[in-house]
Design a protein around this motif. Structure first.
Motif, PDB file in Angstrom:
ATOM      1  N   ASP A 135     -13.487  -2.389 100.376  1.00 35.54           N
ATOM      2  CA  ASP A 135     -12.437  -1.735 101.154  1.00 35.54           C
ATOM      3  C   ASP A 135     -11.450  -0.992 100.250  1.00 35.54           C
ATOM      4  O   ASP A 135     -11.030   0.121 100.563  1.00 35.54           O
ATOM      5  N   GLU A 136     -11.090  -1.620  99.131  1.00 35.32           N
ATOM      6  CA  GLU A 136     -10.175  -0.966  98.192  1.00 35.32           C
ATOM      7  C   GLU A 136     -10.797   0.296  97.617  1.00 35.32           C
ATOM      8  O   GLU A 136     -10.136   1.338  97.507  1.00 35.32           O
ATOM      9  N   LEU A 140     -13.108   2.173  98.964  1.00 37.08           N
ATOM     10  CA  LEU A 140     -13.177   3.185 100.014  1.00 37.08           C
ATOM     11  C   LEU A 140     -11.812   3.812 100.279  1.00 37.08           C
ATOM     12  O   LEU A 140     -11.715   5.017 100.506  1.00 37.08           O
ATOM     13  N   SER A 141     -10.751   3.006 100.236  1.00 39.90           N
ATOM     14  CA  SER A 141      -9.418   3.567 100.484  1.00 39.90           C
ATOM     15  C   SER A 141      -9.000   4.483  99.336  1.00 39.90           C
ATOM     16  O   SER A 141      -8.388   5.532  99.567  1.00 39.90           O
ATOM     17  N   LYS A 142      -9.346   4.128  98.080  1.00 42.39           N
ATOM     18  CA  LYS A 142      -9.042   5.010  96.945  1.00 42.39           C
ATOM     19  C   LYS A 142      -9.792   6.328  97.078  1.00 42.39           C
ATOM     20  O   LYS A 142      -9.233   7.401  96.841  1.00 42.39           O
ATOM     21  N   LYS A 170     -13.374  -7.131 100.152  1.00 41.49           N
ATOM     22  CA  LYS A 170     -12.070  -6.599  99.759  1.00 41.49           C
ATOM     23  C   LYS A 170     -12.223  -5.501  98.723  1.00 41.49           C
ATOM     24  O   LYS A 170     -11.575  -4.457  98.797  1.00 41.49           O
ATOM     25  N   ALA A 205     -10.865   7.704  99.810  1.00 45.14           N
ATOM     26  CA  ALA A 205     -10.298   8.460 100.924  1.00 45.14           C
ATOM     27  C   ALA A 205      -8.990   9.126 100.502  1.00 45.14           C
ATOM     28  O   ALA A 205      -8.711  10.266 100.882  1.00 45.14           O
ATOM     29  N   ASP A 206      -8.169   8.429  99.700  1.00 44.89           N
ATOM     30  CA  ASP A 206      -6.919   9.017  99.214  1.00 44.89           C
ATOM     31  C   ASP A 206      -7.195  10.217  98.305  1.00 44.89           C
ATOM     32  O   ASP A 206      -6.508  11.233  98.403  1.00 44.89           O
ATOM     33  N   GLU A 207      -8.184  10.098  97.455  1.00 47.19           N
ATOM     34  CA  GLU A 207      -8.518  11.198  96.549  1.00 47.19           C
ATOM     35  C   GLU A 207      -8.995  12.419  97.317  1.00 47.19           C
ATOM     36  O   GLU A 207      -8.594  13.542  97.033  1.00 47.19           O
ATOM     37  N   ARG A 261      -8.332  13.128 100.415  1.00 50.48           N
ATOM     38  CA  ARG A 261      -7.225  13.623 101.221  1.00 50.48           C
ATOM     39  C   ARG A 261      -6.296  14.481 100.363  1.00 50.48           C
ATOM     40  O   ARG A 261      -5.792  15.499 100.794  1.00 50.48           O
TER      41      ARG A 261
END
Length: 149
Positions: free
Chosen positions: A89-90, A92-94, A86, A96-98, A100
């Motif tokens: 994953d968190e 990696l998502s942060k 978890k 990816a948001d940065e 993007r």
């Protein structure tokens, strides 16, 4: 010669005893062979039954989505691994948001073009093609033409 006859008479009871023993051993071997065949068939049937029971308990292999039998039996022992996953994953998502946000200044997605492209704006070569009907040229007068670019 008399000694030879005496040895044959003495060996005759011994040979008959050996033949009787041979016949009994052959019968024991055939019994064991049938017993071994029966046991092999039983093992095969039990293997199939075991596989069916395993499918009933754990489901078909296609129904298991990435979980092994060991994971199903261990249950809560893998909670620490789930927590680490978890967190990964968190993170990696942060990330990816940065990235993007840096690459796309606007949140509005680009709309897809609708209709036919204007080929007159392209650098493609132009070829003029005239389709004439000789019979109509004799009887009718031209009033215009179509340009399809």
């Amino acid at each position: 010669m008399t000694q030879h006859v005496r040895s044959l008479r003495q060996s005759s009871p011994r040979s008959s005893a050996l033949q009787i023993e041979l016949v009994s051993l052959k019968s024991h071997v055939s019994e064991r062979d049938t017993q071994i065949d029966s046991l092999r068939e039983t093992v095969l049937n039990l293997t199939h039954e075991n596989e069916l029971l395993r499918r009933r308990i754990y489901g078909n292999k296609t129904e298991r989505s990435g979980t092994s039998e060991m994971q199903l039996t261990l249950g809560s022992l893998l909670d620490s691994e789930k927590q680490l996953q978890k967190q990964l994953d968190e993170a990696l998502s942060k990330l990816a948001d940065e990235t993007r946000d840096e690459t796309q200044p606007s949140d509005k997605p680009k709309t897809k073009p609708k209709g036919r492209r204007d080929l007159s704006l392209s650098n493609l070569p132009r070829v003029l093609v005239e389709i004439l009907d000789e019979e109509l040229e004799k009887t009718a007068k031209r009033i215009g033409f179509d340009d399809s670019c």
